[in-house]
Design a protein around this motif. Structure first.
Motif, PDB file in Angstrom:
ATOM      1  N   TYR A 115      43.901  35.013  47.354  1.00 29.99           N
ATOM      2  CA  TYR A 115      45.275  35.200  47.816  1.00 29.99           C
ATOM      3  C   TYR A 115      46.197  34.786  46.679  1.00 29.99           C
ATOM      4  CZ  TYR A 115      49.825  34.303  49.794  1.00 29.99           C
ATOM      5  OH  TYR A 115      51.181  34.304  50.012  1.00 29.99           O
ATOM      6  N   ILE A 116      47.154  35.646  46.374  1.00 34.13           N
ATOM      7  CA  ILE A 116      48.188  35.357  45.380  1.00 34.13           C
ATOM      8  C   ILE A 116      49.530  35.605  46.057  1.00 34.13           C
ATOM      9  CG2 ILE A 116      49.190  36.037  43.158  1.00 34.13           C
ATOM     10  CD1 ILE A 116      46.447  34.767  42.885  1.00 34.13           C
ATOM     11  N   GLU A 117      50.429  34.634  45.965  1.00 34.49           N
ATOM     12  CA  GLU A 117      51.727  34.783  46.629  1.00 34.49           C
ATOM     13  C   GLU A 117      52.491  35.964  46.041  1.00 34.49           C
ATOM     14  OE1 GLU A 117      54.991  31.953  44.594  1.00 34.49           O
ATOM     15  OE2 GLU A 117      53.579  30.922  45.904  1.00 34.49           O
ATOM     16  N   PRO A 118      53.397  36.557  46.821  1.00 33.54           N
ATOM     17  CA  PRO A 118      54.059  37.806  46.416  1.00 33.54           C
ATOM     18  C   PRO A 118      54.730  37.782  45.048  1.00 33.54           C
ATOM     19  CG  PRO A 118      54.513  37.348  48.720  1.00 33.54           C
ATOM     20  CD  PRO A 118      53.772  36.148  48.179  1.00 33.54           C
ATOM     21  N   ARG A 119      55.404  36.698  44.669  1.00 32.07           N
ATOM     22  CA  ARG A 119      56.132  36.698  43.392  1.00 32.07           C
ATOM     23  C   ARG A 119      55.208  36.850  42.193  1.00 32.07           C
ATOM     24  NH1 ARG A 119      56.303  32.204  40.032  1.00 32.07           N
ATOM     25  NH2 ARG A 119      55.233  30.394  40.865  1.00 32.07           N
ATOM     26  N   ALA A 120      53.933  36.515  42.349  1.00 30.99           N
ATOM     27  CA  ALA A 120      53.002  36.565  41.228  1.00 30.99           C
ATOM     28  C   ALA A 120      52.127  37.814  41.228  1.00 30.99           C
ATOM     29  CB  ALA A 120      52.124  35.318  41.234  1.00 30.99           C
ATOM     30  N   ARG A 121      52.139  38.564  42.320  1.00 32.82           N
ATOM     31  CA  ARG A 121      51.327  39.785  42.366  1.00 32.82           C
ATOM     32  C   ARG A 121      51.858  40.792  41.359  1.00 32.82           C
ATOM     33  NH1 ARG A 121      51.734  40.162  48.656  1.00 32.82           N
ATOM     34  NH2 ARG A 121      50.538  38.284  49.131  1.00 32.82           N
ATOM     35  N   GLY A 122      50.987  41.218  40.488  1.00 31.26           N
ATOM     36  CA  GLY A 122      51.381  42.184  39.474  1.00 31.26           C
ATOM     37  C   GLY A 122      52.133  41.582  38.296  1.00 31.26           C
ATOM     38  N   ALA A 123      52.498  40.315  38.394  1.00 30.17           N
ATOM     39  CA  ALA A 123      53.262  39.667  37.323  1.00 30.17           C
ATOM     40  C   ALA A 123      52.332  39.170  36.227  1.00 30.17           C
ATOM     41  CB  ALA A 123      54.064  38.487  37.888  1.00 30.17           C
ATOM     42  N   ALA A 124      52.626  39.510  35.008  1.00 30.85           N
ATOM     43  CA  ALA A 124      51.913  39.011  33.828  1.00 30.85           C
ATOM     44  C   ALA A 124      50.397  39.172  33.942  1.00 30.85           C
ATOM     45  CB  ALA A 124      52.279  37.539  33.587  1.00 30.85           C
ATOM     46  N   GLY A 125      49.960  40.161  34.699  1.00 30.86           N
ATOM     47  CA  GLY A 125      48.525  40.397  34.846  1.00 30.86           C
ATOM     48  C   GLY A 125      47.778  39.239  35.469  1.00 30.86           C
ATOM     49  N   VAL A 126      48.433  38.473  36.335  1.00 24.27           N
ATOM     50  CA  VAL A 126      47.834  37.262  36.890  1.00 24.27           C
ATOM     51  C   VAL A 126      46.490  37.538  37.549  1.00 24.27           C
ATOM     52  CG1 VAL A 126      48.085  35.488  38.691  1.00 24.27           C
ATOM     53  CG2 VAL A 126      49.971  35.948  37.128  1.00 24.27           C
ATOM     54  N   ASN A 127      46.415  38.521  38.444  1.00 23.28           N
ATOM     55  CA  ASN A 127      45.156  38.771  39.149  1.00 23.28           C
ATOM     56  C   ASN A 127      44.049  39.197  38.186  1.00 23.28           C
ATOM     57  OD1 ASN A 127      43.548  38.989  41.631  1.00 23.28           O
ATOM     58  ND2 ASN A 127      43.563  41.172  41.152  1.00 23.28           N
ATOM     59  N   THR A 128      44.375  40.093  37.269  1.00 20.91           N
ATOM     60  CA  THR A 128      43.368  40.551  36.305  1.00 20.91           C
ATOM     61  C   THR A 128      42.900  39.393  35.427  1.00 20.91           C
ATOM     62  OG1 THR A 128      44.313  42.770  36.307  1.00 20.91           O
ATOM     63  CG2 THR A 128      42.899  42.183  34.440  1.00 20.91           C
ATOM     64  N   ARG A 129      43.820  38.587  34.951  1.00 23.03           N
ATOM     65  CA  ARG A 129      43.465  37.444  34.098  1.00 23.03           C
ATOM     66  C   ARG A 129      42.612  36.440  34.868  1.00 23.03           C
ATOM     67  NH1 ARG A 129      49.043  35.407  32.534  1.00 23.03           N
ATOM     68  NH2 ARG A 129      47.902  33.756  31.447  1.00 23.03           N
ATOM     69  N   MET A 130      42.985  36.184  36.116  1.00 30.81           N
ATOM     70  CA  MET A 130      42.235  35.248  36.948  1.00 30.81           C
ATOM     71  C   MET A 130      40.808  35.750  37.159  1.00 30.81           C
ATOM     72  SD  MET A 130      42.961  34.276  40.920  1.00 30.81           S
ATOM     73  CE  MET A 130      42.954  35.993  41.340  1.00 30.81           C
ATOM     74  N   LYS A 131      40.683  37.013  37.522  1.00 27.10           N
ATOM     75  CA  LYS A 131      39.350  37.575  37.752  1.00 27.10           C
ATOM     76  C   LYS A 131      38.545  37.597  36.454  1.00 27.10           C
ATOM     77  CE  LYS A 131      39.446  38.495  42.189  1.00 27.10           C
ATOM     78  NZ  LYS A 131      40.742  38.811  42.624  1.00 27.10           N
ATOM     79  N   ARG A 132      39.196  37.896  35.335  1.00 29.23           N
ATOM     80  CA  ARG A 132      38.503  37.906  34.045  1.00 29.23           C
ATOM     81  C   ARG A 132      37.925  36.521  33.745  1.00 29.23           C
ATOM     82  NH1 ARG A 132      42.126  40.430  30.311  1.00 29.23           N
ATOM     83  NH2 ARG A 132      43.248  38.489  30.400  1.00 29.23           N
ATOM     84  N   LEU A 133      38.707  35.480  33.975  1.00 31.32           N
ATOM     85  CA  LEU A 133      38.211  34.112  33.762  1.00 31.32           C
ATOM     86  C   LEU A 133      36.997  33.825  34.641  1.00 31.32           C
ATOM     87  CD1 LEU A 133      41.589  32.149  33.655  1.00 31.32           C
ATOM     88  CD2 LEU A 133      39.953  32.352  31.758  1.00 31.32           C
ATOM     89  N   MET A 134      37.103  34.180  35.913  1.00 24.40           N
ATOM     90  CA  MET A 134      36.013  33.898  36.853  1.00 24.40           C
ATOM     91  C   MET A 134      34.761  34.704  36.528  1.00 24.40           C
ATOM     92  SD  MET A 134      38.146  33.570  40.437  1.00 24.40           S
ATOM     93  CE  MET A 134      36.719  32.975  41.395  1.00 24.40           C
ATOM     94  N   ILE A 135      34.945  35.962  36.191  1.00 29.94           N
ATOM     95  CA  ILE A 135      33.807  36.826  35.865  1.00 29.94           C
ATOM     96  C   ILE A 135      33.134  36.350  34.580  1.00 29.94           C
ATOM     97  CG2 ILE A 135      33.175  39.154  35.127  1.00 29.94           C
ATOM     98  CD1 ILE A 135      35.445  40.128  37.105  1.00 29.94           C
ATOM     99  N   ASP A 136      33.915  36.126  33.541  1.00 27.15           N
ATOM    100  CA  ASP A 136      33.339  35.649  32.273  1.00 27.15           C
ATOM    101  C   ASP A 136      32.555  34.358  32.485  1.00 27.15           C
ATOM    102  OD1 ASP A 136      34.347  37.740  30.723  1.00 27.15           O
ATOM    103  OD2 ASP A 136      36.060  36.594  29.983  1.00 27.15           O
ATOM    104  N   HIS A 137      33.113  33.450  33.266  1.00 30.24           N
ATOM    105  CA  HIS A 137      32.442  32.169  33.511  1.00 30.24           C
ATOM    106  C   HIS A 137      31.149  32.363  34.298  1.00 30.24           C
ATOM    107  CE1 HIS A 137      31.889  27.929  33.919  1.00 30.24           C
ATOM    108  NE2 HIS A 137      31.958  27.991  35.242  1.00 30.24           N
ATOM    109  N   ALA A 138      31.179  33.199  35.311  1.00 28.93           N
ATOM    110  CA  ALA A 138      29.965  33.445  36.105  1.00 28.93           C
ATOM    111  C   ALA A 138      28.862  34.048  35.232  1.00 28.93           C
ATOM    112  CB  ALA A 138      30.266  34.348  37.294  1.00 28.93           C
ATOM    113  N   PHE A 139      29.206  35.026  34.420  1.00 29.72           N
ATOM    114  CA  PHE A 139      28.197  35.615  33.530  1.00 29.72           C
ATOM    115  C   PHE A 139      27.703  34.585  32.513  1.00 29.72           C
ATOM    116  CE2 PHE A 139      29.916  40.105  34.426  1.00 29.72           C
ATOM    117  CZ  PHE A 139      28.928  40.361  35.359  1.00 29.72           C
TER     118      PHE A 139
END
Length: 181
Positions: A95-119
């Protein structure tokens, strides 16, 4: 699960294991979108919030992460059901609050961190399970290079009583290497 428990950072974005001091800022962040919870399996509004927090903290099958952007808590995501024997983990409960959705690639960056770490921790497959009605999340997962592998029909009853269909997406290391945003 302990291999996944760490702080992940990318500039002004920080993910850290959810702690007690995150609870009230997360409650406030969740309250900023009253409508989205209708397509989530659990509600994190009002009296439902504490019950959800108890569930998230009461299991060794889920590692919730607080998401902080520009120093403020804006949401959460989780590693779910890590299967060390088969090298599989799910990422979800995001869940990401509305003001941050789509802002500065937050969701993509967050998922990239999590995916890279899991791998990096030896997982070879990451799964995403998304309510079929959640078109925004489905599109975001596809952008990461995940493959829609099928839909489980009427497999989960949500907090509203709705029986949802769940889209299953898989991301293998080689998919990630080809599509990494």
């Amino acid at each position: 699960m302990s291999a996944l428990r760490t702080v992940l950072m990318d500039g002004d974005l920080r993910l850290e294991p959810l702690a007690n001091y995150h609870v009230e800022p997360l409650r406030a962040a969740c309250a900023r979108d009253q409508d989205i919870w209708n397509i989530y399996p659990v509600s994190m509004l009002g009296e439902h919030f504490d019950r959800a927090m108890d569930e998230f903290h009461g299991t060794d099958r889920r590692l919730p992460l607080a998401v902080l952007w520009q120093g403020k808590l804006i949401g959460m995501s989780s590693y779910i059901n890590p299967d060390d024997a088969n090298h599989i983990v799910e990422i979800g409960g995001t869940y990401i609050e509305p003001r941050a959705r789509g802002a500065a690639g937050v969701n993509t960056r967050m998922k990239r961190l999590m995916i890279d770490h899991a791998f990096a921790q030896g997982f070879t497959r990451i799964e995403f399970r998304v309510d079929a009605r959640n078109l925004r999340s489905r599109a975001a997962v596809l952008k990461l290079g995940a493959i829609h592998e099928g839909t489980l029909r009427r497999n989960r009853i949500t907090w509203t009583g709705f029986v949802r269909d769940t889209c299953i997406f898989g991301l293998l290391r080689e998919d990630w290497e080809r599509a990494r945003p």
